[in-house]
Design a protein around this motif. Structure first.
Motif, PDB file in Angstrom:
ATOM      1  N   PRO A 252       1.756   5.928   2.806  1.00 43.39           N
ATOM      2  CA  PRO A 252       1.573   5.122   1.577  1.00 43.39           C
ATOM      3  C   PRO A 252       0.073   5.285   1.262  1.00 43.39           C
ATOM      4  CG  PRO A 252       2.457   3.980   3.605  1.00 43.39           C
ATOM      5  CD  PRO A 252       2.315   5.551   3.657  1.00 43.39           C
ATOM      6  N   VAL A 253      -0.771   4.997   2.347  1.00 42.85           N
ATOM      7  CA  VAL A 253      -2.171   4.692   1.994  1.00 42.85           C
ATOM      8  C   VAL A 253      -2.770   6.091   1.375  1.00 42.85           C
ATOM      9  CG1 VAL A 253      -4.531   4.780   2.957  1.00 42.85           C
ATOM     10  CG2 VAL A 253      -2.609   3.090   3.726  1.00 42.85           C
ATOM     11  N   LYS A 254      -2.329   7.102   1.764  1.00 48.37           N
ATOM     12  CA  LYS A 254      -2.535   8.595   1.339  1.00 48.37           C
ATOM     13  C   LYS A 254      -2.149   8.832  -0.276  1.00 48.37           C
ATOM     14  CE  LYS A 254      -2.239  13.565   1.952  1.00 48.37           C
ATOM     15  NZ  LYS A 254      -1.631  14.510   2.663  1.00 48.37           N
ATOM     16  N   ALA A 255      -0.753   8.339  -0.339  1.00 45.21           N
ATOM     17  CA  ALA A 255      -0.072   8.200  -1.624  1.00 45.21           C
ATOM     18  C   ALA A 255      -1.068   7.549  -2.784  1.00 45.21           C
ATOM     19  CB  ALA A 255       1.286   8.003  -1.634  1.00 45.21           C
ATOM     20  N   VAL A 256      -1.108   6.213  -2.286  1.00 40.87           N
ATOM     21  CA  VAL A 256      -1.757   5.301  -3.617  1.00 40.87           C
ATOM     22  C   VAL A 256      -3.280   5.440  -3.341  1.00 40.87           C
ATOM     23  CG1 VAL A 256      -2.226   2.921  -3.724  1.00 40.87           C
ATOM     24  CG2 VAL A 256      -0.018   3.335  -2.764  1.00 40.87           C
ATOM     25  N   GLY A 257      -3.970   5.618  -2.368  1.00 42.50           N
ATOM     26  CA  GLY A 257      -5.448   6.027  -2.276  1.00 42.50           C
ATOM     27  C   GLY A 257      -5.795   7.310  -2.942  1.00 42.50           C
ATOM     28  N   GLY A 258      -4.874   8.356  -3.131  1.00 38.13           N
ATOM     29  CA  GLY A 258      -4.947   9.595  -3.230  1.00 38.13           C
ATOM     30  C   GLY A 258      -4.754   9.870  -4.604  1.00 38.13           C
ATOM     31  N   GLY A 259      -4.116   8.991  -5.427  1.00 37.26           N
ATOM     32  CA  GLY A 259      -3.919   8.861  -6.833  1.00 37.26           C
ATOM     33  C   GLY A 259      -2.519   9.501  -7.209  1.00 37.26           C
ATOM     34  N   GLY A 260      -1.806   9.185  -6.390  1.00 36.50           N
ATOM     35  CA  GLY A 260      -0.299   9.578  -6.305  1.00 36.50           C
ATOM     36  C   GLY A 260       0.436   8.437  -7.629  1.00 36.50           C
ATOM     37  N   LYS A 261       1.471   9.167  -8.346  1.00 40.79           N
ATOM     38  CA  LYS A 261       1.849   8.624  -9.430  1.00 40.79           C
ATOM     39  C   LYS A 261       3.311   8.777  -9.621  1.00 40.79           C
ATOM     40  CE  LYS A 261      -2.110   9.282 -12.310  1.00 40.79           C
ATOM     41  NZ  LYS A 261      -2.679   7.788 -12.611  1.00 40.79           N
ATOM     42  N   GLY A 262       4.072   7.901 -10.475  1.00 42.28           N
ATOM     43  CA  GLY A 262       5.513   7.961 -10.694  1.00 42.28           C
ATOM     44  C   GLY A 262       6.480   8.048  -9.359  1.00 42.28           C
ATOM     45  N   ARG A 263       7.188   9.044  -9.441  1.00 44.54           N
ATOM     46  CA  ARG A 263       7.880   9.036  -8.100  1.00 44.54           C
ATOM     47  C   ARG A 263       7.472   9.719  -7.029  1.00 44.54           C
ATOM     48  NH1 ARG A 263      13.486   9.352  -9.466  1.00 44.54           N
ATOM     49  NH2 ARG A 263      13.879   9.555 -11.469  1.00 44.54           N
ATOM     50  N   GLU A 264       6.105   9.946  -6.812  1.00 40.64           N
ATOM     51  CA  GLU A 264       5.302  10.112  -5.839  1.00 40.64           C
ATOM     52  C   GLU A 264       5.023   8.912  -4.916  1.00 40.64           C
ATOM     53  OE1 GLU A 264       2.620  13.992  -7.446  1.00 40.64           O
ATOM     54  OE2 GLU A 264       1.673  11.902  -7.185  1.00 40.64           O
ATOM     55  N   LEU A 265       5.180   7.761  -5.792  1.00 41.07           N
ATOM     56  CA  LEU A 265       4.774   6.422  -5.143  1.00 41.07           C
ATOM     57  C   LEU A 265       6.196   5.633  -4.828  1.00 41.07           C
ATOM     58  CD1 LEU A 265       2.254   4.991  -7.765  1.00 41.07           C
ATOM     59  CD2 LEU A 265       1.801   5.688  -5.441  1.00 41.07           C
TER      60      LEU A 265
END
Length: 289
Positions: A252-265
């Motif tokens: 989750p830190v990689k997804a949020v901190g790495g700029g993930g959007k939409g379904r990636e989150l």
């Protein structure tokens, strides 16, 4: 008519750790005070679960009839998707909140602390007016604060107080930690929904802070429980075992901190909730021992 599986998904099982974690952490702090009661702990857990299911159905109903959920990216919403009649979802919300009220009244009667009825009533009102009513506070950027209060402070400290008749510094530390985790779950959810919330006029804290600010807030909130782990560990060294939950937050830190959007989150909500629940379990065991 919605199927059983759709009703289960509509109850948002991924949010259940937000209800279980504060009670588990509270139980650990209660055992440390040598005041544990199986019956009162079970009632506290059932109250918390009924409240979160109630607020989930109430949110589904209120957002659904406003049209807020028509273009959602996340999991199924019963009213927004047309899977269930709004009245049936409203009925499910009222039944869940009513059950929370009955169970809460029983718990208060057993404890003898009748002033807690006011706190219980505030929790039920908070559940409804999160997205219900003419001016829901969830539409004005106050949802995260409510989650911190209800599923952090009230959840943990209430569990301890109805058993011990007092709270402790350990209980307060757990309450702030779990509240921060719960806020992080909601922040991740609202980060994902920023585009659709702006379009529908839902002014969450995430829409106010913007994408970058919301991502920083999420990461800051996750740091709080581990800072408190250090502080609590100075008095209870076994509490340091809770650092074993940190790897659960890698994705989750990689997804949020790495700029993930939409379904990636979407997985970030699940993994943050799992980390919260595991942290609560390990901390509770450490305090109990």
């Amino acid at each position: 008519m919605a199927t059983v599986s759709e009703w289960i998904e509509g109850a948002r099982p991924r949010t259940l750790p937000n209800a279980i974690a504060p009670v588990v952490a509270g139980i650990g702090a209660t055992i440390a005070l040598d005041a544990f009661s199986w019956g009162r702990s079970l009632l506290a857990l059932l109250v918390s679960l009924s409240l979160i299911i109630g607020v989930n159905f109430a949110n589904d109903y209120s957002d659904g009839i406003r049209g807020t959920d028509e273009n959602r990216v996340g999991p199924l919403r019963l009213v927004g998707s047309g899977a269930a009649n709004p009245k049936s979802v409203l009925r499910a919300a009222l039944i869940s909140l009513g059950l929370a009220g009955v169970l809460g009244l029983t718990l208060v009667a057993l404890s003898g602390f009748w002033w807690l009825l006011a706190m219980g009533a505030l929790c039920i009102l908070g559940a409804w007016f999160y997205t219900g009513g003419k001016k829901p506070y969830g539409y004005y950027g106050l949802g995260e604060i409510a989650v911190f209060v209800f599923f952090g402070l009230a959840g943990v400290l209430g569990t301890v107080y109805v058993q011990a008749g007092r709270v402790s510094w350990d209980a307060l530390g757990c309450a702030v930690a779990v509240g921060s985790f719960s806020m992080a779950v909601l922040v991740a959810n609202n980060l994902r929904d920023i585009p659709t919330d702006i379009e529908s006029g839902k002014h969450t804290l995430a829409t106010r802070m913007g994408d970058a600010g919301t991502r920083r807030m999420y990461l800051t909130l996750l740091a709080v429980p581990y800072l408190l782990t250090v502080v609590m560990g100075l008095w209870h060294p076994l509490v340091f075992i809770s650092f074993l939950t940190a790897p659960l937050l890698a994705k989750p830190v990689k997804a949020v901190g790495g700029g993930g959007k939409g379904r990636e989150l979407i997985p970030a909500l699940r993994d943050t909730g799992l980390a919260m629940l595991t942290w609560a379990i390990l901390t509770a065991v450490a305090l109990a021992i």
